[in-house]
Write a protein that holds these residues in place. Structure first.
Motif, PDB file in Angstrom:
ATOM      1  N   LYS A  78       0.838  -1.101   0.096  1.00  0.00           N
ATOM      2  CA  LYS A  78      -0.021   0.125   0.001  1.00  0.00           C
ATOM      3  C   LYS A  78       0.852   1.262   0.030  1.00  0.00           C
ATOM      4  O   LYS A  78       0.271   2.432  -0.272  1.00  0.00           O
ATOM      5  CB  LYS A  78      -1.080   0.080   1.356  1.00  0.00           C
ATOM      6  CG  LYS A  78      -1.997  -0.962   1.230  1.00  0.00           C
ATOM      7  CD  LYS A  78      -2.688  -1.120   2.482  1.00  0.00           C
ATOM      8  CE  LYS A  78      -3.983  -1.819   2.127  1.00  0.00           C
ATOM      9  NZ  LYS A  78      -4.238  -3.197   1.645  1.00  0.00           N
ATOM     10  N   SER A  79       2.108   1.240   0.369  1.00  0.00           N
ATOM     11  CA  SER A  79       3.077   2.247   0.305  1.00  0.00           C
ATOM     12  C   SER A  79       3.488   2.517  -1.060  1.00  0.00           C
ATOM     13  O   SER A  79       4.092   3.887  -1.317  1.00  0.00           O
ATOM     14  CB  SER A  79       4.270   1.886   1.176  1.00  0.00           C
ATOM     15  OG  SER A  79       4.143   1.720   2.424  1.00  0.00           O
ATOM     16  N   LEU A  80       3.237   1.720  -2.094  1.00  0.00           N
ATOM     17  CA  LEU A  80       3.727   1.810  -3.576  1.00  0.00           C
ATOM     18  C   LEU A  80       2.940   3.022  -4.199  1.00  0.00           C
ATOM     19  O   LEU A  80       1.570   3.171  -3.414  1.00  0.00           O
ATOM     20  CB  LEU A  80       3.824   0.665  -4.245  1.00  0.00           C
ATOM     21  CG  LEU A  80       4.907  -0.216  -3.654  1.00  0.00           C
ATOM     22  CD1 LEU A  80       4.465  -1.894  -4.480  1.00  0.00           C
ATOM     23  CD2 LEU A  80       6.099   0.038  -4.461  1.00  0.00           C
ATOM     24  N   ALA A 127       8.341   4.658  -1.908  1.00  0.00           N
ATOM     25  CA  ALA A 127       7.641   3.995  -0.914  1.00  0.00           C
ATOM     26  C   ALA A 127       8.490   3.604   0.426  1.00  0.00           C
ATOM     27  O   ALA A 127       7.763   3.693   1.480  1.00  0.00           O
ATOM     28  CB  ALA A 127       6.914   2.313  -1.408  1.00  0.00           C
ATOM     29  N   PHE A 128       9.545   3.377   0.408  1.00  0.00           N
ATOM     30  CA  PHE A 128      10.690   3.306   1.451  1.00  0.00           C
ATOM     31  C   PHE A 128      10.363   4.399   2.238  1.00  0.00           C
ATOM     32  O   PHE A 128      10.427   4.509   3.506  1.00  0.00           O
ATOM     33  CB  PHE A 128      12.120   2.637   1.050  1.00  0.00           C
ATOM     34  CG  PHE A 128      12.954   2.443   2.134  1.00  0.00           C
ATOM     35  CD1 PHE A 128      13.053   1.108   2.570  1.00  0.00           C
ATOM     36  CD2 PHE A 128      13.743   3.530   2.603  1.00  0.00           C
ATOM     37  CE1 PHE A 128      13.982   0.874   3.619  1.00  0.00           C
ATOM     38  CE2 PHE A 128      14.579   3.326   3.551  1.00  0.00           C
ATOM     39  CZ  PHE A 128      14.480   1.871   4.128  1.00  0.00           C
ATOM     40  N   ALA A 129      10.783   5.427   1.595  1.00  0.00           N
ATOM     41  CA  ALA A 129      10.568   6.886   2.220  1.00  0.00           C
ATOM     42  C   ALA A 129       9.217   7.183   2.926  1.00  0.00           C
ATOM     43  O   ALA A 129       9.434   7.700   3.928  1.00  0.00           O
ATOM     44  CB  ALA A 129      11.064   8.076   1.209  1.00  0.00           C
ATOM     45  N   LYS A 130       8.253   6.797   2.415  1.00  0.00           N
ATOM     46  CA  LYS A 130       6.926   6.930   3.063  1.00  0.00           C
ATOM     47  C   LYS A 130       6.722   6.279   4.189  1.00  0.00           C
ATOM     48  O   LYS A 130       6.492   6.618   5.243  1.00  0.00           O
ATOM     49  CB  LYS A 130       5.862   6.515   1.889  1.00  0.00           C
ATOM     50  CG  LYS A 130       4.530   6.886   2.272  1.00  0.00           C
ATOM     51  CD  LYS A 130       3.697   6.229   1.104  1.00  0.00           C
ATOM     52  CE  LYS A 130       2.106   6.517   1.811  1.00  0.00           C
ATOM     53  NZ  LYS A 130       1.165   6.268   0.718  1.00  0.00           N
ATOM     54  N   GLU A 131       7.274   4.939   4.079  1.00  0.00           N
ATOM     55  CA  GLU A 131       7.188   4.102   5.439  1.00  0.00           C
ATOM     56  C   GLU A 131       7.986   4.622   6.518  1.00  0.00           C
ATOM     57  O   GLU A 131       7.834   4.147   7.730  1.00  0.00           O
ATOM     58  CB  GLU A 131       7.662   2.662   5.086  1.00  0.00           C
ATOM     59  CG  GLU A 131       6.416   1.866   4.168  1.00  0.00           C
ATOM     60  CD  GLU A 131       6.835   0.451   3.890  1.00  0.00           C
ATOM     61  OE1 GLU A 131       5.876  -0.170   3.310  1.00  0.00           O
ATOM     62  OE2 GLU A 131       8.116  -0.070   4.156  1.00  0.00           O
ATOM     63  N   HIS A 132       9.249   5.202   6.209  1.00  0.00           N
ATOM     64  CA  HIS A 132      10.213   5.675   7.324  1.00  0.00           C
ATOM     65  C   HIS A 132      10.046   7.218   7.475  1.00  0.00           C
ATOM     66  O   HIS A 132      11.287   7.638   8.138  1.00  0.00           O
ATOM     67  CB  HIS A 132      11.503   5.106   6.573  1.00  0.00           C
ATOM     68  CG  HIS A 132      11.541   3.681   6.859  1.00  0.00           C
ATOM     69  ND1 HIS A 132      11.415   2.958   5.745  1.00  0.00           N
ATOM     70  CD2 HIS A 132      12.036   2.823   7.670  1.00  0.00           C
ATOM     71  CE1 HIS A 132      11.735   1.615   5.980  1.00  0.00           C
ATOM     72  NE2 HIS A 132      11.953   1.529   7.334  1.00  0.00           N
ATOM     73  N   GLY A 133       8.921   7.791   7.030  1.00  0.00           N
ATOM     74  CA  GLY A 133       8.913   9.220   7.431  1.00  0.00           C
ATOM     75  C   GLY A 133       9.879  10.113   6.730  1.00  0.00           C
ATOM     76  O   GLY A 133      10.213  11.063   7.316  1.00  0.00           O
ATOM     77  N   ILE A 134      10.350   9.791   5.666  1.00  0.00           N
ATOM     78  CA  ILE A 134      11.409  10.472   4.912  1.00  0.00           C
ATOM     79  C   ILE A 134      10.721  11.533   3.816  1.00  0.00           C
ATOM     80  O   ILE A 134       9.910  10.966   3.171  1.00  0.00           O
ATOM     81  CB  ILE A 134      12.600   9.660   4.359  1.00  0.00           C
ATOM     82  CG1 ILE A 134      13.340   8.658   4.986  1.00  0.00           C
ATOM     83  CG2 ILE A 134      13.419  10.517   3.339  1.00  0.00           C
ATOM     84  CD1 ILE A 134      13.949   7.691   4.429  1.00  0.00           C
ATOM     85  N   THR A 135      10.976  12.818   4.195  1.00  0.00           N
ATOM     86  CA  THR A 135      10.198  13.684   3.351  1.00  0.00           C
ATOM     87  C   THR A 135      11.144  14.469   2.141  1.00  0.00           C
ATOM     88  O   THR A 135      10.424  15.032   1.284  1.00  0.00           O
ATOM     89  CB  THR A 135       9.759  14.831   4.497  1.00  0.00           C
ATOM     90  OG1 THR A 135      10.943  15.550   5.031  1.00  0.00           O
ATOM     91  CG2 THR A 135       8.883  14.421   5.382  1.00  0.00           C
TER      92      THR A 135
END
Length: 146
Positions: A78-80, A127-135
């Motif tokens: 769902k992060s994709l 998606a990885f950034a989204k899951e780890h709060g990287i903006t």
């Protein structure tokens, strides 16, 4: 962040590091870096192939039905991005009469949003950034990858 799918290995000293945090460089080797030279201590991702082999048929079925998602460093598909990336067509241009049986297949990644295979990596990175709060994501690009 905890990931048992893989760990990191330093390309210089060979030290293995757990994937418990986002890392780019080996903590020891990066101390040797200078602005004039390429970076030391770059980490590469190492998958636990022995564990994957032991997973056997269950993993093989999962890879087929889940489009290899279980190997990605993501927690949820769902992060994709919602844009359709991947699953592009493959065309068979094999001509046995002209090529002595040589097979030629063309993967048409022009069906991706920016017409490039690079969209696959961009989707995973975002998606990885989204899951780890990287903006903020920075990409070096001379073309459509940016």
């Amino acid at each position: 962040m905890s990931n048992h799918k893989f760990h990191y290995r330093c390309v210089d000293c060979g030290k293995d590091l757990p994937a418990t945090e986002i890392r780019y460089l080996c903590p020891e080797c990066q101390k040797l870096n200078t602005p004039e030279l390429p970076p030391k201590g770059v980490l590469k991702v190492i998958y636990d192939y022995e564990m994957l082999k032991k997973s056997g048929e269950a993993l093989k079925a999962n890879l087929t039905t889940e489009d290899y998602f279980s190997l990605l460093p993501l927690q949820s598909n769902k992060s994709l991005p919602t844009l359709r990336v991947g699953k592009t067509p493959v065309y068979d241009f094999s001509n046995k009469e002209l090529s002595n049986g040589l097979q030629l297949f063309i993967k048409d990644d022009s069906q991706n949003p920016t017409y490039s295979f690079k969209d696959r990596a961009s989707a995973i990175v975002s998606a990885f950034a989204k899951e780890h709060g990287i903006t903020t994501i920075a990409a070096a690009s001379t073309g459509n990858a940016g």
